[in-house]
Design an enzyme around this catalytic site. Structure first.
Site, PDB file in Angstrom:
ATOM      1  N   TYR A 135      -6.299 -74.237  86.904  1.00 21.46           N
ATOM      2  CA  TYR A 135      -7.583 -74.103  87.594  1.00 21.46           C
ATOM      3  C   TYR A 135      -7.923 -72.631  87.726  1.00 21.46           C
ATOM      4  CZ  TYR A 135     -11.160 -74.203  91.203  1.00 21.46           C
ATOM      5  OH  TYR A 135     -12.327 -74.020  91.885  1.00 21.46           O
ATOM      6  N   GLU A 186     -16.623 -72.351  87.503  1.00 20.50           N
ATOM      7  CA  GLU A 186     -15.348 -73.029  87.732  1.00 20.50           C
ATOM      8  C   GLU A 186     -14.855 -73.705  86.458  1.00 20.50           C
ATOM      9  OE1 GLU A 186     -14.154 -75.738  91.350  1.00 20.50           O
ATOM     10  OE2 GLU A 186     -15.127 -76.958  89.818  1.00 20.50           O
TER      11      GLU A 186
END
Ligand code: GDP
Ligand code: MN
Length: 344
Positions: free
Chosen positions: A97, A172
């Site tokens: 992530y 993101e």
């Protein structure tokens, strides 16, 4: 504005980041996938698609056809996709992530990263935050993600270029994957663009977010102000009816607004009438009347309208409407009562 995944990936690709080869499908037509196995992904502006059947692996043309069709008809968190992104499947060894965002409270731009990316990121608990101007950010992120320093250096340079050049609020990547061939690929992306930057980012796929929220009932609602919209819905419920939607047009009076919204509401399944409830202060009733008249002339199959229109320039509005045979009701209760009498 939130970009759809395929739009976000286009920006990433332009900034030099690695994204899977893909193609956007708007219907289950006979074009082939980039290569099999492929991943078919619902293009809805919400996350969590993987867990809800919106991300599916397909192995051949026949499977692709049926999967694209299924995904197009599958609502995810209330959103029906207009398209499906079909990509060459990535051979994943690790899911990471990494995001870059503006933190308004802290007045800074920061990275968030975790070695436990993917669909369980919310419960990973291993996320760390690094201010974007931290001089050790490359080392820190490389250590956390167990990646090569050089690789991270170029990754962050590309991410930052994408972030700043496009006036983003959030970029993101989840998951950022390490492939079997040890290549870093952005397998999913969420991008929020600063709406205030629209003037200098004209190339981005701006869309005016619709304020219309379908609710499944039979009586459509158009009101100015969220409070007016809610009290209109309450009045409908109290009379035993069901609103077909929530819609606050704010101060909007343009003809195009009425044409667009009256058409959209008319097309909602099960709608039999529409109540227009306007109390005009700064808004002018005659402008509203012109919008309603334009819509009634341009929309074939428009359902009956029940209009409560009071306030500034009310007389002019009722003259305009009367001239085209459209009635104004004395109050909201009358509108609701008449709307309830309409039978399909
Ligand atoms: P989200 O659930 O809406 O965030 O959709 P994602 O695009 O992140 O996909 C969810 C999950 O599907 C990922 O975390 C991966 O585990 C898996 N996935 C997505 N794309 C691929 C792919 O190309 N290959 C493989 N093997 N898995 C994938
Ligand atoms: Mn994801």
């Amino acid at each position: 504005m939130q970009l759809l995944e395929h739009q976000a990936k286009q920006l990433l690709g332009r900034a030099g980041l690695s994204v899977p080869t893909g193609q956007v499908f708007t219907s289950a037509i006979d074009s082939a996938a980039p290569a099999f196995p492929a991943v078919a992904k619902s293009q809805v502006p919400v996350g969590g698609r993987g867990k809800l059947g919106g991300v599916r692996l397909v192995h051949n043309q026949a499977e692709l056809q049926s999967t694209v069709r299924e995904i197009l008809s599958l609502k995810i968190k209330g959103h029906r996709p207009e398209s499906v992104l079909v990509e060459q499947a990535v051979d994943i060894t690790r899911e990471l992530y990494l995001s870059l965002r503006i933190n308004r409270d802290q007045r800074r731009i920061e990275y968030l990263t975790s070695p436990d990316g993917g669909i369980e990121i919310e419960s990973a608990g291993s996320t760390i935050i690094i201010p974007h101007n931290n001089t050790n950010r490359i080392d820190t992120i490389a250590t956390v993600l167990k990646l090569d320093l050089r690789e991270v250096e170029s990754l962050l340079a590309d991410l930052e270029r994408c972030f700043f050049d496009n006036d983003l609020l959030l970029l993101e990547i989840n998951p950022l994957v390490v492939t079997a061939g040890s290549v870093l690929v952005c397998a999913d992306a969420k991008i929020l663009v600063d709406d205030n930057a629209r003037f200098r980012q004209p190339h981005l796929p701006w869309h005016d977010e619709t304020l219309l929220r379908p609710l499944g009932g039979t009586i459509g609602v158009i009101a100015n102000g969220a409070g007016m919209a809610m009290s209109t819905m309450d009045t409908i419920y109290a009379a035993g009816g069901e609103p077909a939607n929530f819609l606050d047009i704010g101060g909007g009076t343009g003809e195009d607004i009425f044409v667009t919204y009256l058409r959209q509401i008319t097309e909602l399944p099960g709608v039999t009438s529409i109540i227009i409830n306007i109390f005009a202060g700064i808004t002018r009733c005659d402008d509203i009347a012109r919008g309603i008249i334009a819509a009634s002339q341009q929309i074939p199959g428009l359902v009956p309208l029940f209009i409560r229109l009071e306030g500034t320039r009310q007389e002019e509005a009722s003259d305009l409407l009367r001239a085209t045979g459209i009635a104004i009701q004395p109050d909201l209760q009358t509108c609701v009562a008449k709307a309830l009498e309409v039978r399909v």
